[in-house]
Enzyme design. Structure first.
Site, PDB file in Angstrom:
ATOM      1  N   SER A  41       0.834  -1.196   0.000  1.00  0.00           N
ATOM      2  CA  SER A  41       0.000   0.000   0.000  1.00  0.00           C
ATOM      3  C   SER A  41       0.877   1.259   0.000  1.00  0.00           C
ATOM      4  O   SER A  41       1.720   1.416  -0.873  1.00  0.00           O
ATOM      5  CB  SER A  41      -0.972  -0.044   1.182  1.00  0.00           C
ATOM      6  OG  SER A  41      -2.041   0.843   1.000  1.00  0.00           O
ATOM      7  N   ASP A  73      -5.781  -4.083  -2.410  1.00  0.00           N
ATOM      8  CA  ASP A  73      -4.755  -3.758  -1.424  1.00  0.00           C
ATOM      9  C   ASP A  73      -4.141  -5.015  -0.797  1.00  0.00           C
ATOM     10  O   ASP A  73      -4.852  -5.902  -0.324  1.00  0.00           O
ATOM     11  CB  ASP A  73      -5.382  -2.887  -0.330  1.00  0.00           C
ATOM     12  CG  ASP A  73      -4.357  -2.191   0.531  1.00  0.00           C
ATOM     13  OD1 ASP A  73      -3.403  -2.844   0.981  1.00  0.00           O
ATOM     14  OD2 ASP A  73      -4.507  -0.982   0.757  1.00  0.00           O
TER      15      ASP A  73
END
Length: 764
Positions: free
Chosen positions: A78, A222
């Site tokens: 991320s 993610d």
């Protein structure tokens, strides 16, 4: 590069003990990995995800640079993937800090184009709706993520343009891998080859917040869903010593779940929470940060978060220096990095390819990009070309990658998605004059003709309005534009006495048909010719000292210039807006009575009135100048002129109010809307807008009005000067701007409240 982390005094004794302890740890790790003392262990760095909190990683990067610690491998998830990839590619901690501090995070983390990127004809009502939904085959199409982040794609593409030839991430200055999650299998995907920008974007695609990314045959979101702290991945790359940097806030508690986004993040990270302890145990040196209540969405606090990261970097610097010294003592100095090649600031593009579009849309995209083969382009130039095409709103997504074509050239590959042909917008507006209105629109793309936008919009409420608009682009590069507009409305308008007390009420039924042909000088400026037909019907509801009962129609042909470089629809902080026109009003057809209370005092035939052609000019210039990160200076000039004009009321300029929603209106802080009618007026305004919080503003305005300075036999009154001002508390909400204001002028001599929600239903 040396930074400010070095201690001024000699290391204190505990640091020497720390160095010996780390040395023993290194020997143990080396034996576990089968390394002999002559083999210097590889250094790995892992940066966790954490949204805005991930900006704190920068402090550790600067400390590593200052301590001279050679990092061989980097992994991240991320925001850790964003920061880590830049560091792996060759950016220093100082450079990454400068980049992070210079970014407009609000603009980067949005699914909508920014106002400054929208082509001028599309700015009329852009951003005025609290909800816009595409319609596909008669049904609403809901996105699988809220944020597409076109601007984020472009910014990352700019930063990585010098490294476009690197498709194997192990070949960066520091080997790199990032982690995403396969949305179908739920398993982690370690991304190590391909397009680095797409890999980073996949790693940070928070489910239901960011749209998933199609990457090498997988739908990815993610990596924090399954592995937010990918230490095992850097170990697998060959790292014998691992520095782990964790900015995650950990699992939410019952009291810290504050929003729907928090709930989504909590649910999506259940698997990672179980994995974290095992990953942390693999770290040789673990670093976390005192980030307090800052959340993953606290990008408005980027500065303070970076500062906390720098503070922690200074605290950990002695450990990093001791680590380097221990390694050097055992293995000798670390070999230097290979010499860094100069970062290319442009690329020679030998050709283009478009993926994801049918042939007709592909041709349209390439025309709108206005790029040519056989030329050098810089990253900002490529971004500007994409924004030009994206700003037409004909495409939902445009990203690009560079494929090496030879030793010195590349092929530019665009991945694009066409916007749905129809969309529906819903909004809300309330202000002190118009009252409450529910606003809706249906917009069609390329339905009536190619390269066109057609719209039906309405406002349902106390003062209903209906608008039809068609914008047609011509020429290969769509610089010639035809804009057709028809609007009808019914508005109840209060009239005032000379002492500005409410005196009467009349209804204005108004019909407008406007045709404009103009040339776009660039995305934000246009010059052209127009002709409008206007019809007005004035009906007194409560008669007053001076009232009009009747109708008038006319034609107005004019030359106009428009410019809009504002950076936001509501509460802009920089940029300029200009609306200027000059022309002639002719072909007037009046039929009315002038009333004083209920007594007829004149008609269109009365001496003093003249309906021969007269000159008409309007000017509005707004300039926003940033004074600091929070304060913005506003300078505005408004001019309204009717010359050779011998009329009253029907074609006068209407002065007052803080938002424009009436025909021929000139705003003035201190007068109520329609508080004053005149044939000539100049208003100068100076204001200051201060951001108390990211979405809360205090706005102070002071203005002066000079009116009736052009002779008018139909309304013989002396020129006058009026001074006024206002103080506004504004909120940039999901409904649009919410403004609560108090106004005062030396003409009214009293405080006047003013209230506005959303954007008024305007017309051109």
């Amino acid at each position: 590069m040396k930074h400010d982390y070095r201690p001024a005094a000699q290391p204190i004794p505990y640091q020497r003990w720390l160095g010996l302890a780390l040395l023993l740890l290194l020997l143990t790790v080396g034996l576990a990995w089968g390394q002999t003392p002559a083999q210097r262990p590889r250094m790995g760095l892992t940066l966790s995800g954490g949204g805005a909190r991930g900006l704190a990683h920068i402090g550790l990067l600067k400390a590593l640079d200052s301590a001279g610690v050679r990092v061989d491998y980097v992994t991240g998830t991320s925001m850790g993937a964003v920061v880590g990839s830049l560091y792996a590619a060759g950016y220093s901690g100082t450079e990454i800090e400068r980049i992070a501090r210079g970014l407009d995070w609000d603009a980067l983390l949005t699914n909508a184009a920014q106002l400054s990127t929208i082509t001028l004809p599309g700015k009329d009502d852009f951003g005025h709706y609290l909800l816009e939904l595409p319609v596909v085959k008669g049904k609403f199409q809901f996105p699988n993520g809220v944020i597409e982040s076109e601007e984020l794609w472009l910014k990352l593409s700019e930063l990585f343009l010098p490294y476009y030839r690197t498709k194997d991430f192990a070949r960066f200055r520091r080997g790199f891998r990032c982690v995403a999650t396969d949305i179908i299998s739920g398993e982690p995907e370690v991304l190590r080859t391909g397009e680095i920008v797409a890999a980073i974007r996949a790693s940070m695609a928070i489910p239901s917040v960011f749209t998933p990314v199609q990457y090498q045959g997988h739908q990815l979101v993610d990596g924090g869903v399954v592995r937010n702290f990918p230490v095992s991945e850097v170990q697998a790359m060959g790292a014998g010593v691992i520095i782990g940097s964790n900015v995650s806030a950990g699992a939410y508690t019952e009291t810290s779940l504050r929003s729907p986004v928090d709930v989504l993040l909590q649910i999506s990270s259940f698997k990672d929470n179980a994995d974290f302890k095992a990953q942390k145990a693999l770290c040789s040196l673990y670093v976390d940060y005192p980030l307090g209540n800052y959340s993953s969405g606290s990008f408005s606090a980027a500065g303070p978060i970076i500062a906390l990261g720098l503070q922690q970097g200074r605290a950990v610097y002695p450990k990093l220096r001791a680590l380097r010294d221990s390694l050097d003592a055992l293995y000798g100095p670390a070999p230097p990095y290979p010499p860094a090649a100069r970062r290319a600031d442009s690329v020679y593009v030998e050709g283009y390819q478009v993926r994801g579009l049918p042939q007709a849309s592909e041709t349209l995209l390439l025309r709108q990009l206005r790029l040519r083969s056989g030329r050098y382009y810089s990253a900002p130039q490529l971004s500007a070309a994409v924004r030009d095409a994206f700003g037409t709103r004909a495409f939902r997504k445009i990203t690009y990658s560079l494929l090496p074509a030879s030793d010195s050239s590349a092929r530019l590959v665009f991945d694009a998605e066409r916007s749905p042909a129809a969309r529906i917008g819903l909004g809300l507006n309330y202000n002190s004059l118009i009252g409450l209105g529910l606003i809706g629109s249906v917009t069609l793309q390329d339905k009536l003709a190619s390269a066109s936008t057609s719209q039906v919009a309405f406002s349902i409420g106390e003062n209903p309005r209906l608008r039809l608009k068609h914008v047609q682009y011509f020429t290969e590069h769509q610089r010639l534009v035809l804009r057709l507009l028809a609007q009808g409305e019914r508005v109840s308008i209060t009239t005032y006495s000379t002492s500005f007390k409410k005196a009467g009420l009349y209804t204005q039924n108004y019909v407008l048909a406007n045709a404009q042909l103009f040339h776009l000088l660039d995305r934000n400026r246009g010059l052209g010719l127009g002709t409008r037909y206007e019809y007005g019907r004035f009906t007194p509801e409560i008669t007053s000292r001076l009232q009009l009962n009747g109708r008038i129609s006319l034609l107005n042909s004019y030359l106009f210039y428009e410019e809009n470089t504002l950076n936001a629809v509501a509460y802009p902080t920089h940029g300029r807006r200009i609306d200027a026109e000059i022309g002639v009003v002719y072909a007037q057809r009046p039929s009315f009575q002038v009333l004083s209370d209920t007594t007829v005092t004149g008609t269109e035939q009365s001496p003093g009135f003249s309906f021969r052609p007269y000159g008409h000019a309007r000017l509005n210039v707004e300039q926003y100048l940033p004074l600091s990160k929070r304060a913005t200076l506003l300078v505005q000039t408004q001019v309204g002129l009717n010359w050779n004009y011998q009329q009253a009321i029907a074609n006068d300029f209407v002065l007052g109010g803080l938002t424009s929603g009436l025909r021929n209106q000139i705003t003035f802080a201190g007068l109520p809307e329609a508080g004053l009618y005149t044939g000539s007026a100049v208003v100068g305004l100076v204001g200051c807008q201060y951001a108390v919080a990211p979405k809360i503003f205090v706005i102070a305005k002071a203005n002066a009005l000079y009116h009736d300075f052009l002779a008018n036999a139909a309304r013989p009154q002396p020129a006058q000067m009026i001074y006024g001002g206002s103080l506004t508390l504004g909120l940039n909400s999901f409904l649009g701007p919410i403004d609560v204001s108090l106004m005062y002028s030396d003409a009214t001599k009293k405080l006047l409240p003013y209230f506005n929600i959303g954007f008024p239903f305007g017309y051109r």
